[in-house]
Design an enzyme around this catalytic site. Structure first.
Site, PDB file in Angstrom:
ATOM      1  N   GLY A 214      30.361 -29.240 -31.868  1.00  0.00           N
ATOM      2  CA  GLY A 214      30.063 -28.558 -30.617  1.00  0.00           C
ATOM      3  C   GLY A 214      28.702 -27.885 -30.633  1.00  0.00           C
ATOM      4  O   GLY A 214      27.932 -27.990 -29.670  1.00  0.00           O
TER       5      GLY A 214
ATOM      6  N   ALA B  85      38.653 -25.085 -37.391  1.00  0.00           N
ATOM      7  CA  ALA B  85      38.310 -26.400 -36.851  1.00  0.00           C
ATOM      8  C   ALA B  85      36.846 -26.717 -37.126  1.00  0.00           C
ATOM      9  O   ALA B  85      36.003 -26.752 -36.224  1.00  0.00           O
ATOM     10  CB  ALA B  85      38.603 -26.436 -35.357  1.00  0.00           C
TER      11      ALA B  85
ATOM     12  N   GLY C  91      35.184 -29.450 -37.997  1.00  0.00           N
ATOM     13  CA  GLY C  91      34.584 -30.623 -37.359  1.00  0.00           C
ATOM     14  C   GLY C  91      34.280 -30.390 -35.895  1.00  0.00           C
ATOM     15  O   GLY C  91      33.195 -30.732 -35.400  1.00  0.00           O
ATOM     16  N   ASP C  92      35.217 -29.792 -35.165  1.00  0.00           N
ATOM     17  CA  ASP C  92      35.023 -29.560 -33.735  1.00  0.00           C
ATOM     18  C   ASP C  92      33.912 -28.545 -33.486  1.00  0.00           C
ATOM     19  O   ASP C  92      33.045 -28.751 -32.627  1.00  0.00           O
ATOM     20  CB  ASP C  92      36.328 -29.054 -33.124  1.00  0.00           C
ATOM     21  CG  ASP C  92      37.379 -30.132 -33.039  1.00  0.00           C
ATOM     22  OD1 ASP C  92      37.352 -30.911 -32.073  1.00  0.00           O
ATOM     23  OD2 ASP C  92      38.232 -30.213 -33.943  1.00  0.00           O
ATOM     24  N   MET C  93      33.960 -27.439 -34.201  1.00  0.00           N
ATOM     25  CA  MET C  93      32.990 -26.377 -33.948  1.00  0.00           C
ATOM     26  C   MET C  93      31.576 -26.792 -34.366  1.00  0.00           C
ATOM     27  O   MET C  93      30.598 -26.511 -33.667  1.00  0.00           O
ATOM     28  CB  MET C  93      33.408 -25.103 -34.680  1.00  0.00           C
ATOM     29  CG  MET C  93      34.799 -24.611 -34.328  1.00  0.00           C
ATOM     30  SD  MET C  93      34.934 -24.028 -32.631  1.00  0.00           S
ATOM     31  CE  MET C  93      34.460 -22.317 -32.841  1.00  0.00           C
TER      32      MET C  93
END
Length: 410
Positions: free
Chosen positions: A175, A168, A170-172
């Site tokens: 974040g 992931a 984009g998410d990581m």
């Protein structure tokens, strides 16, 4: 000797997020010492709880991203739940959410409303496209951002559909940008006394990740668009993936000194002496003559034999490892990247650690992710609620907990 307190001890974070980007962000803050209170809605809780891999009904996905947090499950549609949340916000330093723009404003939990309750609040929003722009209203996930960002168009083999990245990204990446931005805002608050709204977009973060493609396009007036190249980089010869008799390895010999050592190893003195290959531009221009020589050398050997020979002449290389090999890698073990925790339902679990390493403190989280509503009473008591009030909220569903919480020791 780790004698210092962790950097964010004394900072209270409300994690009103779900799935990945927000939970990963707040999990990092917990590792850095913040007290993170995970707020969930009855009765399903964070959507990440429904994501595999499952053990005894518990989601490993949730355990990985929510370790070290306290769990509050409260019905915000009930006035008593809403009041409890407002009292909690008044005590907090940071609020993290990753819902579609406008969703929390309609609930009365947007930045404007909460900053009136707590002017020093650092409020971090994560969304697919951000809170401004023509697509800000659209829902999205990491996959959407990866596709739109141009990253996916550059991976895979020419003429084939781009593969899923299977991490992931984009998410990581978003974040960890949130971790940096929140810490900067907390530092700025020392001087200003005021918090602020941080607006992070998965799309923005992945667009910012282009260290090469963006400048190729702009500096060439739109003439150069990096495309799929398969297993090597045409602009960084020699840098790619190669097939041995029993698996795959990568070789990174794009730097002059490394290339000369590799050329001598795989092609002998004549190959190493070829002046066409003695500059980055020359190697790139003649890569179709270089690649077959390297591939032929690799294809005759096992991965281990290749690595031994390459290491002996100091050429950067590595086996393409699967996750099992990664978790048992002596380097990963030595760096403490796998942490064992004891979960009250699952028992002992091994999960991935955060990569923070400080000389004076240990940021390894030993406490597992909370059961849904595990710390309802703790939070309510800390906010000044009496036992009778708490019992009433529990009995009437304002505070919700999963069945396993009842079996925990007080």
């Amino acid at each position: 000797m780790t004698t210092q307190t962790r950097p964010l001890e004394g900072i209270r974070v409300i994690d009103y997020s779900h799935f990945l980007a927000g939970p990963y962000l707040s999990r990092c803050l917990a590792a850095l010492g913040a007290e993170v209170i995970k707020v969930e809605r009855p009765t399903e809780g964070d959507a990440g709880r429904q994501h595999p891999f499952f053990v005894q009904g518990q989601s490993g996905y949730f355990l990985q991203q929510n370790m070290g947090k306290k769990g509050l499950c409260v019905n915000l549609k009930d006035p008593r739940g809403r009041e409890l949340m407002e009292k909690l916000v008044a005590t907090a330093d940071v609020f993290v959410e990753n819902y579609r723009p406008g969703a929390l404003t309609r609930l009365g939990l947007g930045y404007e409303a909460l900053s009136k309750l707590n002017p020093g609040l650092v409020y971090c929003s994560i969304s697919a496209y951000g809170h401004t722009g023509p697509e800000s209203h659209r829902a999205g996930f990491g996959l959407i951002a990866e596709a739109k960002s141009g990253i996916m168009a550059m991976v895979g083999s020419p003429g084939e559909a781009p593969p899923l990245l299977r991490i992931a990204l984009g998410d990581m990446y978003t974040g960890i940008h949130g971790v940096a931005a929140i810490n900067a805002a907390l530092l700025g608050r020392i001087k200003s006394g005021k918090g602020q709204h941080i607006d992070l977009s998965l799309y923005d973060c992945l667009v910012s990740m282009h260290e090469y493609a963006g400048q190729c396009y702009t500096l060439s007036n739109g003439q150069v668009i990096p495309e799929q190249t398969g297993h090597d980089l045409p602009d960084s010869t020699l840098y790619g993936v190669f097939t041995a008799t029993d698996g795959y390895l990568v070789i990174a010999a794009q730097i002059e000194a490394s290339w000369k050592r590799l050329a001598l190893l795989v092609g002998g003195e004549a190959f190493a002496a070829d002046t066409r290959f003695h500059s980055a531009q020359g190697r790139n221009a003649n890569r179709l003559e270089i690649l077959p020589v390297v591939r032929a050398w690799v294809e005759k050997r096992t991965v281990a034999q290749c690595l031994e020979a390459l290491d002996a002449v100091d050429v950067p290389c590595a086996k393409v490892q699967d996750i099992g090999e990664v978790l048992h890698d002596p380097q990963v073990q030595a760096r403490g990247m796998v942490v064992r925790q004891h979960h009250p339902v699952v028992g002992d679990v091994d999960l991935l650690n955060t990569p923070f390493r400080f000389s004076g403190c240990d940021t390894t989280i030993r406490e597992p992710a909370p059961l849904m509503g595990q710390h309802n009473r703790w939070v309510a008591e800390a906010l000044g609620y009496g036992q009778a009030e708490i019992e009433a909220m529990v009995n009437e569903g304002v505070l919700h907990q999963e069945a396993a919480v009842a079996g925990l020791k007080a």
